[in-house]
Design an enzyme around this catalytic site. Structure first.
Site, PDB file in Angstrom:
ATOM      1  N   ASP A   1       1.023  -1.301  -0.039  1.00 43.91           N
ATOM      2  CA  ASP A   1       0.111   0.141  -0.021  1.00 43.91           C
ATOM      3  C   ASP A   1       0.904   1.104   0.156  1.00 43.91           C
ATOM      4  O   ASP A   1       2.057   1.308   0.263  1.00 43.91           O
ATOM      5  CB  ASP A   1      -0.870  -0.004   1.307  1.00 43.91           C
ATOM      6  CG  ASP A   1      -1.982  -0.985   1.330  1.00 43.91           C
ATOM      7  OD1 ASP A   1      -2.444  -1.247   0.105  1.00 43.91           O
ATOM      8  OD2 ASP A   1      -2.631  -1.322   2.157  1.00 43.91           O
TER       9      ASP A   1
ATOM     10  N   ASP B   1      -4.837  -3.106   4.793  1.00 42.06           N
ATOM     11  CA  ASP B   1      -5.181  -2.775   5.858  1.00 42.06           C
ATOM     12  C   ASP B   1      -6.915  -2.815   6.127  1.00 42.06           C
ATOM     13  O   ASP B   1      -7.379  -2.755   7.227  1.00 42.06           O
ATOM     14  CB  ASP B   1      -4.948  -1.344   6.485  1.00 42.06           C
ATOM     15  CG  ASP B   1      -5.215  -0.428   5.272  1.00 42.06           C
ATOM     16  OD1 ASP B   1      -5.867  -0.856   4.139  1.00 42.06           O
ATOM     17  OD2 ASP B   1      -4.555   0.871   5.034  1.00 42.06           O
TER      18      ASP B   1
ATOM     19  N   ASP C   1      -9.155  -6.118   1.856  1.00 41.80           N
ATOM     20  CA  ASP C   1      -8.137  -6.471   1.408  1.00 41.80           C
ATOM     21  C   ASP C   1      -7.939  -8.028   1.969  1.00 41.80           C
ATOM     22  O   ASP C   1      -7.020  -8.752   1.621  1.00 41.80           O
ATOM     23  CB  ASP C   1      -6.898  -5.687   2.096  1.00 41.80           C
ATOM     24  CG  ASP C   1      -6.921  -4.460   1.546  1.00 41.80           C
ATOM     25  OD1 ASP C   1      -7.077  -4.275   0.061  1.00 41.80           O
ATOM     26  OD2 ASP C   1      -6.375  -3.288   1.903  1.00 41.80           O
TER      27      ASP C   1
END
Length: 968
Positions: free
Chosen positions: A346, A654, A658
């Site tokens: 990310d 997070d 996901d």
């Protein structure tokens, strides 16, 4: 709502501000209602480990032999002399078992502590009007707890207020159906997860008074997980054990045959067994001593230390990774991380600091110079403040003391926008009290926006939206200009705002648009059920502002990314942010090295990747460095494509959405600060500080696990082969063995337990990150290790066999008493052999480096164990001769022993100049070995396999060979 108010009154809770939350109040509630903990099943005790250790048939055989030897010795020689043989064997066995059991028990306690840390969830709770972070164990009855998508329900309770609130109750009911919660079905069960929406709950039961608590109290967590490497090593330990057992049987057969045929003589040259003359007791005593040697050879041959070394290095690595802010949830992830070839990371929080600030804003038709609202017209300011205050999951706490700082809570994006609202003159509580919330559309990563419908005192309905700038802008048909006038959004203005978004994104700013629209009150559903299903209108919006949020790159990220690239691990950024923002951040942190790289297919939007066929996705996945405006499903598709291409994929995530990508990846890395409980549950490792540099540390530790096992494997196999061949050759040729049972047990203690402790706790070095990742099917035993092992084994065998057969001449012992000369020779062999292993431990630290002493002072465990081994060595030779069947050595003999051990250092140094092929020897020899297996008889087969196991790697091919042996 009356039910909730009644309960809150009974529990003395303010539904908006929560409980008082001081120590006295919390203590009283815990005393009355209990704490949010449950009694845990006790782990395995030390005595259970000890009991399991004694179930080993080999150890039982040795102890029986020791007891028989003790009884016969006392009977024939008296208690003063006769106790020595049996007692020393028994003591050596007990010492080895106790040391191993203590080591296993300590690792078990470490795993228990780490499992406890996994369960210690931290979440927000409202106390005294403030949102504070508290451990799930600190939640008490009466607490008011905000819940967002992905959170775990911390206790049993009842909803106070909810918006599109759905709960996954599968952990309690076993049914995967997602349940909608509202005033008609307000009850929440501990342990369930929030599937969608947000809400606030009132805690009514905690700990064992909840269904979840009773369930958890009745089960114990299994810490007996075996990693793939442990499974492979257990298989090879069995294989080596079979070879060792065969050698032991041959030695046993030869020694017994020589003994009962009258070819075995004692130290004085007298034949030990004469048919018809030797008493039954003496014959049995002699046979028991031979049996003890045979069983001890089995103990030395069976590499119990291999699985122990894996457990030690995993436990050590897990503890050190915890100190480095990485919590391991699944043991196998430790070793798999060392093989990672790509990391899909990310942007927000991992590569950036996650400290957002509004630094630019386009309000009306222009970019404003000051962010404090002085330049804004009153109606536009009022609408902005209304949208910021109501369309948020964050909150603002203003302390009673006027000079204290305002406390803002929520996600980094929410906090940044709330702080901007304060600069605009927003009074958070006052604005929220001026209107009532009709419906909320929570933010999700698919839609990338959130909305709220408000009813004002004049019965007007305002719907506010906030989200990804280009998505919200596409729904806008008007904007408010600097004169508070509504202006139609023509094509020119759309281009202006799009350019503004691109301009901010190119400066690595996250762009968020804020918009609103008026809605007819009569069109709002009245029925509660219809209202819960009502979809907020998101067209014909009025643009209020586009803001740019700065989230700086972490200062050490560029170095971390560069280190990954050197290590052969490709870093890919997968973010939901604008493609231009993603490009700017990727250039800043080194994922993209130049503007020339910032083109397709190196950089791609999620929707474009999603539109490709499976074959196209696989082909293009290799080239992707940055994916912008990606959804969780895009991340999952990328992971699947990369895995099909043979990559070992690590993924950070997070959000709740996901979870599929985290589960699909070889290693799922959840964020500890911003990560939801659903994401954490699906992960293998939790990055506690959300920092990409920590991910790189995990890669280092993963490689360290693998490297440490290789070091110990090389060390142990050298001892294995040398000890077996020395005793085998000596037994077959002379009928005697230079290393007796007690000495072999001592060598086993050095080799298995102390050796594992010394080499399995070697900390990671920068050198590990200068080589490519270890492949999934790559052999554990490398060509470099084979070279080192062969050099040391040949040297040790050569020297020790020469000493065994020519030692008396070389040491000038021909004139000595025969018994004493034999004891000196055998003591020197024993001493030299152990010192060879001590010096070789240093070589094993750095199998592929010429400087074996680099970083040695940092490994206190290694130095401590080597020092302990040397001290014990001196004590055994000089003071425990009766116990170990040794005699004292003079200073010349000590020098000879030390020199013999010391020579292994220059030998190892010279040996590292010998080139080795890149292709593993196991692959080169595979076909030839199979031909040998099918061609020759059992004895030659065992010999070939024993030599082959020196070279062969711990791979499936070796397991195939093992299966083939059994089939034959």
């Amino acid at each position: 709502m009356q039910l909730v108010k009644g309960l809150s009154n009974l529990l003395k809770t303010n539904l908006e501000k929560g409980i008082n939350g001081d120590d006295a109040d919390l203590l009283k509630r815990r005393n009355v209602f209990g704490s949010n903990t449950y009694p845990k099943k006790k782990g395995r005790s030390f005595w259970m480990f000890l009991w399991d250790a004694w179930q080993d048939l080999t150890l039982i055989t040795l102890m029986v032999a020791a007891m028989a030897s003790l009884a016969l010795g006392i009977k024939t020689e008296g208690i003063e002399e006769g106790w020595c043989d049996g007692a020393s064997t028994a003591f050596a066995v007990i010492l080895g078992v106790v040391v191993t059991v203590i080591s296993d028990y300590r690792q078990s306690l470490q795993f228990q502590n780490l499992n406890e840390e996994k369960r210690n969830i931290h979440m927000e709770v409202i106390r005294g009007g403030r949102r504070i972070e508290a451990s799930i164990y600190d939640i008490v009855v009466g607490d008011v707890v905000p819940l967002n998508i992905g959170d775990q329900v911390p206790a049993d309770g009842i909803v106070i207020s909810v918006h599109s609130f759905y709960i996954d109750e599968s952990s309690m009911t076993g049914e995967s159906k997602i349940v909608h919660k509202d005033s008609k079905d307000p009850f929440l069960m501990s342990g369930c997860k929030v599937a969608d929406g947000n809400g606030v709950m009132l805690v009514t039961s905690v700990g064992t008074n909840t269904e979840w608590g009773m369930l958890m109290a009745s089960i114990s967590e299994d810490t007996g997980e075996e990693t793939p490497l442990q499974v492979r090593l257990n298989g090879v330990a069995t294989f080596i054990g079979i070879v060792g057992l065969a050698v032991a049987f041959i030695v046993l057969f030869v020694l017994l045959a020589r003994y009962f045929s009258g070819h075995t003589k004692n130290e004085d040259g007298i034949t030990q067994f004469i048919a018809g003359r030797t008493s039954v007791g003496d014959a049995v005593d002699g046979a028991i001593k031979i049996l003890t040697i045979g069983v001890t050879i089995v103990i030395v041959a069976v590499p119990e230390g291999l699985p122990l070394a894996v457990t030690l290095t995993l436990a050590y690595s897990m503890r050190k990774m915890m100190a480095d802010k990485a919590l391991v949830r699944r043991l196998s992830a430790c070793e798999t991380m060392g093989s990672a070839t790509t990391i899909c990371s990310d942007k927000t929080g991992s590569l950036t600091l996650n400290e957002m600030t509004v630094v630019e804003a386009y309000v009306g038709e222009k970019k404003i110079d000051s962010l404090d609202g002085n330049q804004l017209p009153p109606m536009l300011t009022s609408l902005l403040i209304e949208g910021i205050a109501q369309n948020t999951t964050g909150s603002i706490y203003v302390p009673a003391q006027g000079d204290a700082d305002v406390e803002v809570s929520g996600s980094p994006t929410e906090r940044a926008i709330l702080y901007w609202g304060i600069k605009l003159g927003m009074n958070f509580e006052a604005v929220r009290s001026e209107s009532s919330v009709i419906q909320v559309f929570p933010f999700n990563s698919q839609r990338k926006q959130s909305g709220v419908a408000l009813q004002l005192p004049n019965s007007e309905v305002h719907i506010h939206w906030k989200g990804a700038a280009e998505i919200v802008l596409a729904s806008c048909t008007q904007y408010i200009d600097s004169n508070d006038c509504l202006v139609a959004m023509d094509e020119e203005k759309v281009k202006f705002f799009k350019y503004a978004i691109e301009d901010m994104a190119s400066c690595s700013l996250r762009c968020v648009a804020i918009a609103y629209t008026k809605y007819d009150r009569q069109s709002v559903p009245v029925d509660e059920e219809q209202l819960s299903q009502w979809v907020l209108p998101e067209d014909d919006l009025v643009l209020l502002a586009i803001v740019g949020l700065k989230d700086p790159c972490r200062p050490n990220d560029k170095d971390a990314v560069q280190l990954c690239q050197i290590a052969g691990v490709k870093v890919r950024m997968v973010t939901g942010d604008n493609i231009n923002t993603a490009r700017a951040i990727a250039l800043e942190c080194g994922i993209l090295t130049s503007e020339m790289d910032a083109t397709e297919p190196n950089i791609i939007e999620g929707k474009n990747f999603r539109a490709l066929s499976d074959a196209q996705r696989e082909e293009i996945a290799e080239k992707i460095s940055v994916m912008g405006r990606s959804s969780p499903s895009d991340k999952l598709l990328l992971v699947q494509a990369l895995r099909k291409r043979g990559h070992v994929v690590a993924v950070t995530g997070d959000g709740t959405n996901d979870a599929p990508a985290l589960h699909e990846a070889d290693i799922g890395l959840a964020m500890g600060i911003q990560g939801t409980e659903v994401a954490k549950e699906s992960s293998d490792i939790i990055i506690l500080d959300d920092n990409f540099a920590t991910v790189v540390k995990v890669v280092r530790w993963g490689r360290s696990v693998y490297a440490n096992i290789q070091k110990f494997s090389q060390f142990q196999r050298t001892v294995n082969v040398a000890a077996l061949i020395i005793n085998f050759v000596a037994a077959v040729s002379s009928g005697d063995v230079p290393l007796n049972a007690v000495q072999l047990l001592w060598i086993n203690l050095i080799m298995d337990t102390l050796g594992a402790l010394a080499l399995a706790t070697e900390p990671p070095t920068d050198h590990l990150m200068q080589r490519p990742p270890v492949g999934r099917r790559e052999p554990l035993t490398t060509n470099i290790m084979c070279r080192n092992l062969i050099i040391q084994t040949i040297y040790q065998l050569s020297v020790l066999l020469v000493l065994n057969f020519e030692g008396k001449n070389l040491l000038d012992l021909e004139e000595d008493d025969r018994n004493h000369a034999n004891k000196v020779k055998n003591t020197l062999i024993f001493n030299s052999f152990v010192l060879c292993q001590i010096f070789n431990e240093f070589n094993a630290r750095k199998p592929d480096e010429k400087n074996i002493f680099r970083g040695i002072t940092k490994n206190h465990i290694f130095m401590g164990i080597v020092t302990l081994t040397v001290v014990l060595r001196i004590i055994i030779i000089e003071f425990l001769g009766k116990f170990a069947k040794t005699v004292k050595l003079n200073w010349k003999q000590w020098v000879i022993s030390v020199v013999i051990g010391l020579i292994s250092w220059p030998l190892a140094f010279i040996g590292k100049f010998i080139p080795v092929p890149d292709t593993p020897i196991s692959n080169l020899l595979k076909e030839d070995v199979y031909e040998e297996i099918l061609k020759f008889g059992p004895l030659l087969l065992l010999g070939n396999l024993f030599l082959y196991q020196i070279l062969q790697s711990v791979t499936c091919s070796e397991e195939d060979i093992y299966e083939e042996i059994l089939n034959q």
